[in-house]
Motif scaffolding. Structure first.
Motif, PDB file in Angstrom:
ATOM      1  N   LYS A  33       2.129 -15.938  -0.824  1.00  0.00           N
ATOM      2  CA  LYS A  33       2.136 -15.754   0.636  1.00  0.00           C
ATOM      3  C   LYS A  33       3.149 -16.646   1.320  1.00  0.00           C
ATOM      4  CE  LYS A  33      -2.591 -14.387   1.657  1.00  0.00           C
ATOM      5  NZ  LYS A  33      -3.893 -14.921   2.054  1.00  0.00           N
TER       6      LYS A  33
ATOM      7  N   GLU B 140       2.750  -1.062  -6.006  1.00  0.00           N
ATOM      8  CA  GLU B 140       3.045  -1.311  -4.597  1.00  0.00           C
ATOM      9  C   GLU B 140       3.970  -2.511  -4.500  1.00  0.00           C
ATOM     10  OE1 GLU B 140      -0.493  -1.176  -2.294  1.00  0.00           O
ATOM     11  OE2 GLU B 140       0.469  -1.825  -0.450  1.00  0.00           O
TER      12      GLU B 140
ATOM     13  N   GLN C 288       2.962 -10.238   3.795  1.00  0.00           N
ATOM     14  CA  GLN C 288       2.074  -9.826   4.885  1.00  0.00           C
ATOM     15  C   GLN C 288       1.576  -8.408   4.663  1.00  0.00           C
ATOM     16  OE1 GLN C 288       5.011 -11.328   5.370  1.00  0.00           O
ATOM     17  NE2 GLN C 288       4.246 -13.318   6.064  1.00  0.00           N
ATOM     18  N   GLU C 289       2.516  -7.501   4.390  1.00  0.00           N
ATOM     19  CA  GLU C 289       2.141  -6.104   4.159  1.00  0.00           C
ATOM     20  C   GLU C 289       1.143  -5.994   3.017  1.00  0.00           C
ATOM     21  OE1 GLU C 289       6.544  -4.260   5.317  1.00  0.00           O
ATOM     22  OE2 GLU C 289       5.858  -4.277   3.245  1.00  0.00           O
TER      23      GLU C 289
ATOM     24  N   ASN D 153      -2.282  -8.265   3.602  1.00  0.00           N
ATOM     25  CA  ASN D 153      -3.126  -7.922   4.742  1.00  0.00           C
ATOM     26  C   ASN D 153      -3.487  -6.446   4.788  1.00  0.00           C
ATOM     27  OD1 ASN D 153      -2.781 -10.571   5.405  1.00  0.00           O
ATOM     28  ND2 ASN D 153      -1.143 -10.171   6.897  1.00  0.00           N
ATOM     29  N   ASN D 154      -2.600  -5.645   4.199  1.00  0.00           N
ATOM     30  CA  ASN D 154      -2.816  -4.214   4.361  1.00  0.00           C
ATOM     31  C   ASN D 154      -2.386  -3.431   3.122  1.00  0.00           C
ATOM     32  OD1 ASN D 154      -3.423  -1.859   5.589  1.00  0.00           O
ATOM     33  ND2 ASN D 154      -1.525  -1.727   6.796  1.00  0.00           N
ATOM     34  N   PRO D 155      -3.037  -3.732   1.980  1.00  0.00           N
ATOM     35  CA  PRO D 155      -2.626  -3.030   0.751  1.00  0.00           C
ATOM     36  C   PRO D 155      -2.963  -1.555   0.853  1.00  0.00           C
ATOM     37  CG  PRO D 155      -4.602  -4.352   0.347  1.00  0.00           C
ATOM     38  CD  PRO D 155      -4.174  -4.657   1.742  1.00  0.00           C
ATOM     39  N   LYS D 156      -2.051  -0.706   0.387  1.00  0.00           N
ATOM     40  CA  LYS D 156      -2.256   0.731   0.537  1.00  0.00           C
ATOM     41  C   LYS D 156      -2.911   1.334  -0.685  1.00  0.00           C
ATOM     42  CE  LYS D 156       1.626   1.101   3.666  1.00  0.00           C
ATOM     43  NZ  LYS D 156       2.114  -0.284   3.423  1.00  0.00           N
TER      44      LYS D 156
ATOM     45  N   GLN E 104      -5.937  -2.833  -3.527  1.00  0.00           N
ATOM     46  CA  GLN E 104      -7.020  -3.263  -2.630  1.00  0.00           C
ATOM     47  C   GLN E 104      -8.134  -3.935  -3.412  1.00  0.00           C
ATOM     48  OE1 GLN E 104      -8.064   0.420  -0.732  1.00  0.00           O
ATOM     49  NE2 GLN E 104      -6.298   0.359   0.675  1.00  0.00           N
TER      50      GLN E 104
ATOM     51  N   SER F  10      -9.120  -7.854  -3.258  1.00  0.00           N
ATOM     52  CA  SER F  10     -10.429  -8.213  -2.711  1.00  0.00           C
ATOM     53  C   SER F  10     -11.166  -9.156  -3.662  1.00  0.00           C
ATOM     54  CB  SER F  10     -11.256  -6.949  -2.465  1.00  0.00           C
ATOM     55  OG  SER F  10     -11.625  -6.375  -3.708  1.00  0.00           O
TER      56      SER F  10
END
Lengths: 240, 228
Positions: free
Chosen positions: A200, A216, A221-222, A225-228, A233, A237
């Motif tokens: 990070k 991915e 940040q991408e 914070n916002n894994p697709k 994910q 987590s």
């Protein structure tokens, strides 16, 4: 600086890398994350041909690694590598570990090599340890010597293969600090790690690998914070 | 009996010591050549090149699979015979030279296996670290792998030296006047076998114990930790 196209690596029937394509720009810090067995270490080791790719293309600083005429020993001088298990030469002192390659590969004199080695030991905060054997150093100190040893060849790119995974927790910080300094100085770095904090803070780009493919990639940040991708994910987590 | 024993032992002893000097010379020279042969053969057995690997393995198998006595005979008697048949010239070999050849070639095969296992015992990461710094394979071997391997193989090399020292007794069969031959020569005129061969044994024992002490000392001096 590094360009990888459709890289495959098989160990016998086992397909470890199934078509990796990515790039690393000059001065960029790319962090590769992913679960164990995802092929991230194999990917890194392909970049300096410690593993021979099965197929694909790797171009480093304009040189195609898999070209038959490429002198891999020349290319490796541009690529420093830091290993999980340090791999210092146990029969040599810290200073000798750092001096060996500059003397034998680059043909520097002992005095020239030692001058470089001492300034690097200072940089990693181990000036007082130059006459110590690896066994007399802590894990964190050994890894810092190993970083200095790689830097002594004045590489353009540094590869880190889980550099803090074999360390006691209280020693992780000192190694990461050295790596952060390097990144700040503009070193091009590819880092395989489980240290998400480092990814990070220092990473310009994060690559998430699983089962031999890149699922991915993006800025920290991408990705954090916002894994697709669902697998990214679930991995994040568990780990964050 | 005691008088008989003491008389013959003291009579033969100076001669035995002379023989022992030759035993040590043959062993030391052969072991030196054997280490050179064995180092390259041991690396050869680990070569990527299949032809080199096959040649080195064949040499080791041939030597380890046949008796030293036959190897000595082949060089001392067989080689001059071969040369005579091919060239028509006599080619006598000095027993000492034949002994060095035979023992070096013999020892080389055993030392090769010692080097091979020593090299293989070094952690893979050492070679990788050396190569990642831009060293070629030969440089990595010379500066990183072999210095560590040699420290580890000192005990088996010491054993090999002791084994060879005892095996050189076979050279009495080609008339080389080493320790056993000296004893034989004395017994053949006096028949004092018991004093002579106990004396021979004693001299061997002293020599092998000196070597094994030296090996232990070297081992301690070169002790390094394997890895961090």
């Amino acid at each position: 600086m590094i360009e990888v196209k459709n890289l495959h690596k098989n160990f016998g029937d086992l397909k470890v890398l199934k078509g990796i394509s990515t790039y690393v720009k000059e001065q960029e810090v790319v962090v590769v994350i992913g679960p164990s067995g995802s092929g991230k270490s194999t990917f890194l080791r392909c970049l300096n041909l410690l593993e021979e790719p099965t197929s694909g293309e790797i171009i480093i600083d304009g040189v195609n690694l898999l070209d038959r005429d490429t002198d891999i020993n020349k290319v490796r001088q541009k690529l420093g590598m830091v290993f999980q298990r340090f791999n210092l030469f146990p029969h040599m002192t810290a200073l000798e570990n750092i001096c060996l390659a500059p003397m034998k590969v680059k043909g520097l004199s002992k005095e020239e090599a030692q001058e470089i080695a001492r300034s690097l030991l200072k940089k990693v905060g181990l000036s007082d340890k130059e006459d110590y054997l690896p066994d007399q150093l802590s894990g964190g100190q050994q890894q810092r010597v190993a970083i200095a040893r790689a830097l002594a060849m004045q590489p353009k790119i540094m590869l880190f293969d889980e550099p803090t995974s074999a360390l006691d927790p209280e020693m992780v910080g000192e190694v990461l600090a050295v790596m952060k300094d390097l990144a700040k100085e503009g070193m091009t770095m590819v880092v395989v790690t489980h240290e998400m904090g480092f990814a990070k803070e220092v990473g310009d780009r994060v690559i998430f690998m699983d089962e031999g493919v890149i699922l991915e990639e993006g800025t920290p940040q991408e990705l954090f914070n916002n894994p697709k991708h669902p697998r990214a994910q679930s991995f994040l987590s568990k780990i964050l | 009996m005691l008088e008989y024993y003491a008389k013959h032992l003291s009579a033969v002893f100076p001669s035995l010591l002379k023989g022992a000097v030759l035993t040590v010379q043959v062993t030391a020279l052969s072991e030196m050549f054997g280490i050179i042969i064995g180092m390259f053969t041991g690396m050869g057995k680990l070569s990527k090149n299949k032809i080199i690997r096959v040649i080195c393995s064949a040499y080791v198998d041939l030597i380890r699979g046949t008796p030293l006595l036959v190897q000595v005979f082949l060089i001392y008697f067989g080689l001059p015979n071969l040369i005579l048949q091919i060239t028509g010239n006599r080619f006598p070999i000095d027993p000492f030279v034949a002994a060095i050849w035979a023992c070096s070639i013999n020892s080389g095969a055993y030392v090769a296996e010692i080097f091979r296992s020593g090299i293989q015992s070094i952690e893979k990461g050492q070679m990788e670290a050396a190569r990642s710094l831009g060293m070629n394979k030969a440089q990595a071997m010379r500066y990183v792998i072999l210095p560590q391997a040699i420290r580890r193989i000192i005990p088996p090399l010491g054993n090999e030296f002791i084994a060879l020292m005892k095996d050189t007794s076979i050279l009495s069969a080609i008339g080389l006047e080493e320790l056993v031959r000296k004893g034989q020569l004395y017994t053949s005129s006096t028949f004092a076998s018991f004093p002579v061969y106990t004396g021979v044994m004693f001299v061997y024992l002293v020599m092998t114990m000196v070597v094994s002490r030296f090996v232990t000392y070297m081992e301690r001096r070169l002790k390094v930790v394997d890895r961090g």
